[in-house]
Design an enzyme around this catalytic site. Structure first.
Site, PDB file in Angstrom:
ATOM      1  N   ASN A 134      52.400  37.395 113.383  1.00  0.00           N
ATOM      2  CA  ASN A 134      51.054  37.850 113.729  1.00  0.00           C
ATOM      3  C   ASN A 134      50.669  37.316 115.097  1.00  0.00           C
ATOM      4  O   ASN A 134      51.076  36.220 115.490  1.00  0.00           O
ATOM      5  CB  ASN A 134      50.020  37.399 112.682  1.00  0.00           C
ATOM      6  CG  ASN A 134      49.487  35.999 112.966  1.00  0.00           C
ATOM      7  OD1 ASN A 134      48.606  35.813 113.820  1.00  0.00           O
ATOM      8  ND2 ASN A 134      50.018  35.007 112.267  1.00  0.00           N
ATOM      9  N   LYS A 156      44.567  20.759 111.082  1.00  0.00           N
ATOM     10  CA  LYS A 156      45.632  21.753 110.838  1.00  0.00           C
ATOM     11  C   LYS A 156      46.726  21.576 111.892  1.00  0.00           C
ATOM     12  O   LYS A 156      46.511  21.792 113.083  1.00  0.00           O
ATOM     13  CB  LYS A 156      45.028  23.160 110.925  1.00  0.00           C
ATOM     14  CG  LYS A 156      46.016  24.318 110.788  1.00  0.00           C
ATOM     15  CD  LYS A 156      46.246  24.664 109.329  1.00  0.00           C
ATOM     16  CE  LYS A 156      47.033  25.936 109.146  1.00  0.00           C
ATOM     17  NZ  LYS A 156      46.203  27.091 108.880  1.00  0.00           N
ATOM     18  N   CYS A 181      46.653  26.878 116.825  1.00  0.00           N
ATOM     19  CA  CYS A 181      46.813  28.337 116.862  1.00  0.00           C
ATOM     20  C   CYS A 181      47.866  28.712 117.915  1.00  0.00           C
ATOM     21  O   CYS A 181      47.732  28.328 119.075  1.00  0.00           O
ATOM     22  CB  CYS A 181      45.499  29.030 117.193  1.00  0.00           C
ATOM     23  SG  CYS A 181      45.736  30.811 117.412  1.00  0.00           S
ATOM     24  N   LEU A 207      42.437  35.279 117.018  1.00  0.00           N
ATOM     25  CA  LEU A 207      41.161  34.652 116.676  1.00  0.00           C
ATOM     26  C   LEU A 207      39.917  35.523 116.851  1.00  0.00           C
ATOM     27  O   LEU A 207      38.930  35.072 117.431  1.00  0.00           O
ATOM     28  CB  LEU A 207      40.996  33.420 117.581  1.00  0.00           C
ATOM     29  CG  LEU A 207      41.182  32.064 116.989  1.00  0.00           C
ATOM     30  CD1 LEU A 207      41.257  31.021 118.093  1.00  0.00           C
ATOM     31  CD2 LEU A 207      40.017  31.744 116.088  1.00  0.00           C
ATOM     32  N   THR A 254      50.307  34.434 103.547  1.00  0.00           N
ATOM     33  CA  THR A 254      50.821  35.799 103.649  1.00  0.00           C
ATOM     34  C   THR A 254      50.954  36.493 102.289  1.00  0.00           C
ATOM     35  O   THR A 254      50.799  37.709 102.197  1.00  0.00           O
ATOM     36  CB  THR A 254      52.193  35.740 104.369  1.00  0.00           C
ATOM     37  OG1 THR A 254      52.004  35.025 105.589  1.00  0.00           O
ATOM     38  CG2 THR A 254      52.727  37.106 104.685  1.00  0.00           C
ATOM     39  N   GLY A 257      52.994  27.455 103.720  1.00  0.00           N
ATOM     40  CA  GLY A 257      54.080  28.085 104.460  1.00  0.00           C
ATOM     41  C   GLY A 257      54.974  28.829 103.483  1.00  0.00           C
ATOM     42  O   GLY A 257      55.825  28.235 102.829  1.00  0.00           O
ATOM     43  N   GLY A 258      54.701  30.123 103.320  1.00  0.00           N
ATOM     44  CA  GLY A 258      55.573  30.978 102.515  1.00  0.00           C
ATOM     45  C   GLY A 258      55.489  30.769 101.024  1.00  0.00           C
ATOM     46  O   GLY A 258      56.395  31.164 100.285  1.00  0.00           O
TER      47      GLY A 258
END
Ligand code: RRO
Length: 605
Positions: free
Chosen positions: A381, A476, A442, A385, A577, A554-555
């Site tokens: 992606n 984060k 980010c 933002l 996701t 994460g996944g």
């Protein structure tokens, strides 16, 4: 404006009842016992129940299809879709056998309006379809026939191999045809037929409805504008979720901003304006009648069936949570999702806390399309933002997020320390905000400095922000550094209450069809199951270095994946996701986690 939800909350498995060739395309039918009847122009997100990630982890994301026809069934309805095998997702759907099942999310998006809703003087309709774009017009024609709207149909095809669907979907009515290669009808574009029709006397009493390739839609819009005829266009854009969560399907509005085609379209008025007011206004108040802002403590036995008596309630930075599964920032828009699924979403909310998409001090439009790209077992992606800015967020979003039945964590990001300070200070006094996540990672905003890539910068930021608020500060972390544990230690030393990781991994892809980058701005961040082992490795390393709690992500797609994160040191686990593929992934994973952690074979590292 309807107060009813667009779609049942989440995805459901529907059986394939038919799949047959139609010209170069296929028409396949699904039995939907639960869903409401779709409006013409609405779409569904589809993925097969088995063998979806079959070839090298693709297809991974569900695919969006306009519904082409609806028939009553003994129990529920039957939905027809027109489909051409052009890639791994459509190839798999084209190969479906009756009896197989398909994950269905929908109906979604805004459908077409009646002519009179577009203009007082419009009494008839002209439908203009190109190629596979004829699909939503088939259902629209049927709807107009039922409501006695005089309708003319103009359809265009490239060549014979791309003229499927005609006999199946338009056999019953008079249709004017055009083909680029002259194999049928007018030799030329379908817009030649429209041009001739609009030059006729009765054009001023018609509204035009079009679906097809972008150049065709541009030509239709230009013709309608020059003849002062109202029109609606059904557009397409790559999308990962269909319900406003991924921000991938951005389409320019013409004023520098973007709309999300899934929730602001796919039908738009020519000129780029969305069809009308927001889909649905959320009802005020909570389903149980309690007051907004009162939800930060939980009694045992919540809607997911996970209860503190069962030992699963979690204390995180002084906040009591019903279970360990939250969302990853930027992967679930609770406001958009509530418009689509209604208050059913709140009755069994997928997460035990809600993390907002990251906001900045000033509003941002986000990055130019293309913003998402499917990869083996994941996606890239570069959303960039998009957000309303701090003031817009506080005025418009916070009151709605305060109605969620779980604590709210607001994610903030700034390119400079002073902006971070202003945001933290402004949110400190808000009773509806349980904690703040500082996004220092980010990958898609090019400020020259990503704070979270440097331990000293991270520590200095925390030292500046810590005195401004008593609220828990969660940092984060980026995975795009050699030593994430060093940054985590710096965050802890600076006064952070927790760290969350991983943000996405810098990644790129090439569209081999065009030779251009798959992502408009060249690169983005990779997420999905493909990154899970990296995430597990980094959570493990960070857990060995800090004593503050960790939100691992994460996944994560299943309870087992969540358990793996917990086994290496995560207190909470965030789902990202996977929510695009399954809007109720949070509930499912929380339940699977509980079941799995009760299992006697449970092992830990
Ligand atoms: O908006 C984004 O492009 C984005 C953000 Br803020 C982030 O933190 N991580 C990501 O993968 N995308």
């Amino acid at each position: 404006m309807s107060e009813t939800p667009l779609a049942p909350c989440g995805r459901r498995a529907c059986e394939v009842t038919d799949n047959h060739a139609s010209g170069g395309y296929r028409v396949f039918s699904l039995h939907d016992p639960e869903g409401p009847e779709p409006e013409p122009g609405q779409f569904y997100m589809l993925a097969t129940e088995i063998h979806w990630e079959q070839r090298g982890g693709r297809p991974f994301l569900p695919r969006a299809f306009s519904v082409a026809d609806v028939h009553p069934a003994d129990d529920g309805i039957e939905l027809d879709f027109l489909i051409e095998a052009v890639g791994p997702g459509t190839e798999r759907l084209c190969a479906l056998d009756p009896g197989e099942r398909v994950w269905v999310n929908g109906p979604l998006g805004n459908g077409f309006s009646e002519p009179r809703q577009l203009s007082d003087g419009a009494v008839g309709a002209i439908l203009v379809g190109g190629g596979i774009g004829i699909a939503p017009l088939a259902l629209l024609r049927r709807r107009f026939a039922a409501s006695n709207v005089p309708t003319r149909v103009l359809l265009g095809f490239r060549d014979e191999a791309h003229s499927g669907g005609l006999d199946d979907l338009f056999a019953c009515c008079e249709v004017a045809l055009a083909s680029d290669d002259g194999h049928v009808g007018h030799h030329g574009h379908v817009t030649d037929l429209l041009s001739a029709m609009l030059a006729g006397d009765d054009a001023s009493s018609a509204a035009v409805y079009a679906c097809g390739p972008p150049p065709m839609l541009d030509a239709v819009a230009a013709l309608c504008t020059s003849h002062d005829v109202p029109s609606e266009l059904a557009m397409e854009s790559p999308m990962a979720c269909g319900f406003g969560a991924c921000y991938g399907c951005a389409v320019p509005r013409g004023d520098g901003s973007y709309m999300r085609l899934c929730v602001d379209g796919p039908v738009v008025r020519a000129g780029g304006e969305t069809r009308g007011p927001p889909l649905r206004k959320p009802a005020l108040g909570r389903p149980d009648g309690s007051l907004p802002g009162s939800a930060h403590k939980f009694s045992a036995g919540g809607p997911t069936g996970l209860s503190s008596q069962q030992g699963r309630a979690i204390e995180f930075c002084g906040i009591e949570l019903e279970h360990p599964i939250i969302n990853a920032s930027g992967t679930f828009d609770a406001i958009a999702a509530r418009r689509v699924y209604g208050d059913e979403l709140l009755r069994d909310f997928p997460f035990s806390a809600f993390v907002s998409k990251t906001i900045t001090l000033e509003p941002r439009a986000g990055n130019e399309p293309q913003r998402i790209w499917e990869t083996p077992a994941g996606m890239i992606n570069s959303i960039g933002l998009p957000n309303k800015g701090l003031d817009g967020f506080i005025a418009e979003d916070l009151p709605q997020l305060g109605e969620l039945p779980v604590p709210l964590i607001v994610s903030v990001m700034a390119t400079g320390r002073e902006d971070f300070k202003r945001m933290v200070a402004a949110l400190d006094g808000r009773g509806d905000v349980a904690a703040l996540e500082l996004n220092v990672s980010c990958p898609n905003v090019h400020s020259g400095l990503i704070v979270g890539e440097q331990p000293e910068e991270t520590a200095a930021l925390l030292e500046a922000l810590r005195p401004l608020t008593q609220k828990p500060l969660i940092v984060k972390l980026t995975p795009n550094v050699a030593d994430p544990a060093a940054v985590a230690v710096a965050a802890e030393e600076g006064g952070a209450d927790a760290v969350s990781l991983i943000n996405t991994l810098k990644a790129s892809a090439v569209d081999l069809g065009s030779g251009k980058p798959g992502i408009g701005v060249g690169q983005g961040g990779l997420s999905g199951p493909a990154v899970r082992p990296i995430a597990v490795g980094q959570v493990r390393a960070v857990a060995g270095a800090v004593s503050i709690p960790i939100v691992g992500m994460g996944g994560v797609c299943s309870g087992e994946d969540a358990l793996e994160m917990i086994a290496v040191g995560a207190t909470l686990v965030a789902v990202g996701t996977e929510s695009f593929r399954d809007p109720r992934a949070g509930n499912r994973i929380a339940t699977e986690l509980l079941e799995r952690s009760r299992s006697p074979e449970l092992t830990s590292t």
